[in-house]
Write a protein that holds these residues in place. Structure first.
Motif, PDB file in Angstrom:
ATOM      1  N   HIS A   1       9.603  33.103  22.219  1.00 20.79           N
ATOM      2  CA  HIS A   1       9.204  33.981  23.451  1.00 20.79           C
ATOM      3  C   HIS A   1       9.620  32.960  24.538  1.00 20.79           C
ATOM      4  N   HIS A   2       9.533  31.741  24.273  1.00 23.92           N
ATOM      5  CA  HIS A   2      10.061  30.948  25.565  1.00 23.92           C
ATOM      6  C   HIS A   2      11.586  31.144  25.640  1.00 23.92           C
ATOM      7  N   PHE A   3      12.232  30.873  24.470  1.00 26.33           N
ATOM      8  CA  PHE A   3      13.813  31.125  24.723  1.00 26.33           C
ATOM      9  C   PHE A   3      14.126  32.644  25.377  1.00 26.33           C
ATOM     10  N   GLU A   4      13.217  33.620  25.030  1.00 25.90           N
ATOM     11  CA  GLU A   4      13.599  34.864  25.482  1.00 25.90           C
ATOM     12  C   GLU A   4      13.251  35.127  27.161  1.00 25.90           C
ATOM     13  N   LEU A   5      12.224  34.216  27.394  1.00 24.83           N
ATOM     14  CA  LEU A   5      11.974  34.287  28.861  1.00 24.83           C
ATOM     15  C   LEU A   5      12.873  33.207  29.681  1.00 24.83           C
ATOM     16  N   LYS A   6      13.767  32.350  28.862  1.00 22.57           N
ATOM     17  CA  LYS A   6      14.883  31.727  29.469  1.00 22.57           C
ATOM     18  C   LYS A   6      16.075  32.514  29.772  1.00 22.57           C
ATOM     19  N   GLY A   7      16.184  33.829  29.167  1.00 25.77           N
ATOM     20  CA  GLY A   7      17.310  34.782  29.296  1.00 25.77           C
ATOM     21  C   GLY A   7      18.023  35.001  28.192  1.00 25.77           C
ATOM     22  N   TRP A   8      17.707  34.273  27.014  1.00 28.31           N
ATOM     23  CA  TRP A   8      18.245  34.843  25.786  1.00 28.31           C
ATOM     24  C   TRP A   8      17.960  35.888  25.259  1.00 28.31           C
ATOM     25  N   PRO A   9      18.936  37.010  24.949  1.00 28.78           N
ATOM     26  CA  PRO A   9      18.944  38.108  24.398  1.00 28.78           C
ATOM     27  C   PRO A   9      18.288  37.908  23.121  1.00 28.78           C
ATOM     28  N   GLU A  10      17.261  39.090  22.868  1.00 28.97           N
ATOM     29  CA  GLU A  10      16.337  38.906  21.345  1.00 28.97           C
ATOM     30  C   GLU A  10      17.244  38.562  20.124  1.00 28.97           C
ATOM     31  N   PRO A  11      18.655  39.526  20.078  1.00 27.29           N
ATOM     32  CA  PRO A  11      19.119  39.233  18.783  1.00 27.29           C
ATOM     33  C   PRO A  11      19.832  37.730  18.779  1.00 27.29           C
ATOM     34  N   ARG A  12      20.170  37.245  19.933  1.00 26.78           N
ATOM     35  CA  ARG A  12      20.749  35.930  19.770  1.00 26.78           C
ATOM     36  C   ARG A  12      19.540  34.725  19.412  1.00 26.78           C
TER      37      ARG A  12
ATOM     38  N   THR B   1       1.185  47.427  19.459  1.00 33.61           N
ATOM     39  CA  THR B   1       0.666  47.314  20.771  1.00 33.61           C
ATOM     40  C   THR B   1       1.389  46.093  21.274  1.00 33.61           C
ATOM     41  N   VAL B   2       1.738  46.033  22.735  1.00 29.22           N
ATOM     42  CA  VAL B   2       2.664  45.139  23.198  1.00 29.22           C
ATOM     43  C   VAL B   2       1.781  44.399  24.232  1.00 29.22           C
ATOM     44  N   ARG B   3       1.909  42.897  24.338  1.00 24.49           N
ATOM     45  CA  ARG B   3       1.185  42.296  25.275  1.00 24.49           C
ATOM     46  C   ARG B   3       1.926  42.451  26.644  1.00 24.49           C
ATOM     47  N   ASN B   4       0.924  42.720  27.688  1.00 19.43           N
ATOM     48  CA  ASN B   4       1.117  42.803  29.080  1.00 19.43           C
ATOM     49  C   ASN B   4       2.038  41.535  29.777  1.00 19.43           C
ATOM     50  N   ASP B   5       1.777  40.314  29.144  1.00 20.40           N
ATOM     51  CA  ASP B   5       2.188  39.149  29.656  1.00 20.40           C
ATOM     52  C   ASP B   5       3.518  38.768  28.895  1.00 20.40           C
ATOM     53  N   GLY B   6       4.072  39.562  28.048  1.00 18.07           N
ATOM     54  CA  GLY B   6       5.031  39.163  27.097  1.00 18.07           C
ATOM     55  C   GLY B   6       6.371  39.624  27.844  1.00 18.07           C
ATOM     56  N   PRO B   7       7.508  39.286  27.160  1.00 21.87           N
ATOM     57  CA  PRO B   7       8.800  39.816  27.765  1.00 21.87           C
ATOM     58  C   PRO B   7       8.950  41.222  27.770  1.00 21.87           C
ATOM     59  N   GLN B   8       9.483  41.644  29.271  1.00 19.18           N
ATOM     60  CA  GLN B   8       9.406  43.051  29.532  1.00 19.18           C
ATOM     61  C   GLN B   8      10.231  43.742  28.567  1.00 19.18           C
ATOM     62  N   SER B   9      11.404  43.123  27.812  1.00 17.87           N
ATOM     63  CA  SER B   9      12.063  43.999  26.878  1.00 17.87           C
ATOM     64  C   SER B   9      11.296  44.468  25.551  1.00 17.87           C
ATOM     65  N   HIS B  10      10.162  43.988  25.514  1.00 17.40           N
ATOM     66  CA  HIS B  10       9.283  44.425  24.395  1.00 17.40           C
ATOM     67  C   HIS B  10       8.493  45.611  24.633  1.00 17.40           C
ATOM     68  N   PHE B  11       8.554  45.951  26.111  1.00 14.32           N
ATOM     69  CA  PHE B  11       7.831  47.101  26.440  1.00 14.32           C
ATOM     70  C   PHE B  11       8.137  48.412  25.662  1.00 14.32           C
ATOM     71  N   SER B  12       9.382  48.393  25.324  1.00 22.34           N
ATOM     72  CA  SER B  12      10.108  49.660  24.787  1.00 22.34           C
ATOM     73  C   SER B  12       9.650  49.559  23.353  1.00 22.34           C
ATOM     74  N   LYS B  13       9.022  48.701  22.960  1.00 21.63           N
ATOM     75  CA  LYS B  13       8.855  48.424  21.392  1.00 21.63           C
ATOM     76  C   LYS B  13       7.320  48.974  20.994  1.00 21.63           C
ATOM     77  N   ALA B  14       6.684  49.270  22.147  1.00 16.59           N
ATOM     78  CA  ALA B  14       5.125  49.954  21.885  1.00 16.59           C
ATOM     79  C   ALA B  14       5.222  51.207  21.264  1.00 16.59           C
ATOM     80  N   GLY B  15       4.327  51.303  20.303  1.00 18.50           N
ATOM     81  CA  GLY B  15       4.409  52.644  19.459  1.00 18.50           C
ATOM     82  C   GLY B  15       5.327  52.404  18.210  1.00 18.50           C
ATOM     83  N   THR B  16       6.361  51.442  18.152  1.00 17.81           N
ATOM     84  CA  THR B  16       6.820  51.294  16.824  1.00 17.81           C
ATOM     85  C   THR B  16       5.970  51.285  15.558  1.00 17.81           C
ATOM     86  N   PRO B  17       6.269  51.702  14.357  1.00 22.18           N
ATOM     87  CA  PRO B  17       5.579  51.876  13.181  1.00 22.18           C
ATOM     88  C   PRO B  17       5.454  50.505  12.817  1.00 22.18           C
TER      89      PRO B  17
END
Length: 361
Positions: free
Chosen positions: A327-338, A56-72
């Motif tokens: 998550h702070h760095f993600e919201l600053k615009g860093w891609p997740e892999p970085r 399950t993914v938090r609604n207030d988290g980075p938008q890039s995480h929404f696609s992870k919903a349902g991942t085992p």
């Protein structure tokens, strides 16, 4: 099990004496856990998907995480199975340190499993209520701490070793040792859990720190090396190198499926158990302060949460855009892999600093 079998068969064929070498069995521990993880992983992911045990993914988290919903998720169970089987196969089962580290790891794994079960299967967003979670974590950590103190045979097993100082070993009384061990085990368990928020972010630092602790265990259990490096020699502690090797192998096998974009997440069942494992190994090899250095990413993640909560309660303002700090760095615009790779690089540096304390004393 196989270690004891090889010990018996050595009477009939001298070639089996190779299994008496700790380094050889540690390598076998790595490879066995790795193979188990790689072979069982795909089937486990399919089963978790079939039963719809998804993230399950938090609604207030980075938008890039929404696609992870349902991942085992709850994939950490794979790590625990691989570590346990590999350790039981190659470690000396008459060694008390082996059983302590396995017991603590599995107890914290059960706590994490109950938390995941309530959240993902029972659909209770609270999971295991916090006070119950900390209660059972405390029970597991305190039981291990009491056992380790009262079964210690040498002063070095309960002394606080200060890095960089050759002759500084502070004797600890029972209350101080038990309290320190408690905070190290429970604190590391929850710190790894907080770090487990991006694909592969927690598992690779766990592998690196676990591998380094395996080196500390090996040298502490080897009288000549311990004497040369001016650290306490703890007979039998070298067997923890088997466990640490298994943790490295299982972690790398899990990373095969957990690397970005993740096919499976470890969940609390994995994060709480792995953190507790690192904590109890550090306590047994008497390197709690070095763990604090090598696990700097875990410390940073935990401190970011503490500062965020304290700042918001005291001033109504947030220090970070979101905590934990990844998550702070993600919201600053860093891609997740970085974010992930940079945190890995930081861990490599800190682990090398920790290992350097063996020589710089």
């Amino acid at each position: 099990m196989l270690f004891h079998l090889a010990d018996y068969l050595e009477k009939y064929y001298s070639g089996f004496n190779v299994f008496g070498y700790l380094t050889f069995r540690a390598i076998l521990g790595v490879l066995t856990a790795l193979v188990i993880s790689l072979l069982v992983g795909p089937a486990m992911i399919r089963k978790l998907s079939t039963y719809k045990i998804g993230q399950t993914v938090r609604n207030d988290g980075p938008q890039s995480h929404f696609s992870k919903a349902g991942t085992p998720t709850m994939g950490g169970a794979l790590i625990l199975v691989a570590v346990a089987i590999s350790t039981l196969l190659w470690a000396d089962l008459t060694n008390r340190h082996t059983w302590v580290v396995l017991a603590v790891t599995l107890v914290f794994g059960v706590i994490g499993w109950v938390d995941d079960y309530k959240k993902l299967i029972k659909r209770d967003s609270r999971g295991l209520i916090a006070r119950y979670k900390y209660f059972w974590q405390s029970v597991g950590a305190l039981a291990a701490a009491f056992f380790l103190f009262y079964t210690a045979k040498l002063p070095g097993e309960t002394a606080l070793i200060v890095p960089l100082f050759k002759t500084v070993a502070i004797p600890l009384s029972a209350p101080i040792f038990i309290l320190l061990a408690y905070f190290v085990i429970v604190g590391t368990s929850n710190a790894v859990n907080l770090t487990d928020g991006l694909d592969g972010l927690a598992i690779m630092p766990t592998v690196m720190v676990g591998g380094a602790l395996g080196i500390f265990a090996y040298v502490a259990g080897h009288k000549a090396f311990a004497t040369y490096l001016a650290i306490p020699h703890i007979p039998g502690i070298g067997e923890l190198a088997i466990f640490c090797g298994a943790l490295v192998g299982a972690g790398l096998g899990f990373l095969w499926f957990n690397t970005y974009p993740a096919q499976v997440f470890m969940g609390d069942v994995g994060a709480l158990a792995l953190g507790a494992a690192l904590g109890v190994v550090a306590v047994m090899v008497r390197q709690e302060l070095v763990l604090f250095i090598m696990g700097g990413v875990f410390v940073m993640e935990t401190v970011s949460v503490i500062l965020q909560v304290a700042s918001f309660k005291l001033t109504g303002k947030r220090i970070f855009r979101m905590a934990p700090i990844h998550h702070h760095f993600e919201l600053k615009g860093w891609p997740e892999p970085r974010v992930i790779v940079r945190f890995w690089i930081i861990t490599v540096i800190l682990v090398l600093v920790g290992l350097a304390t063996l020589k710089i004393r």
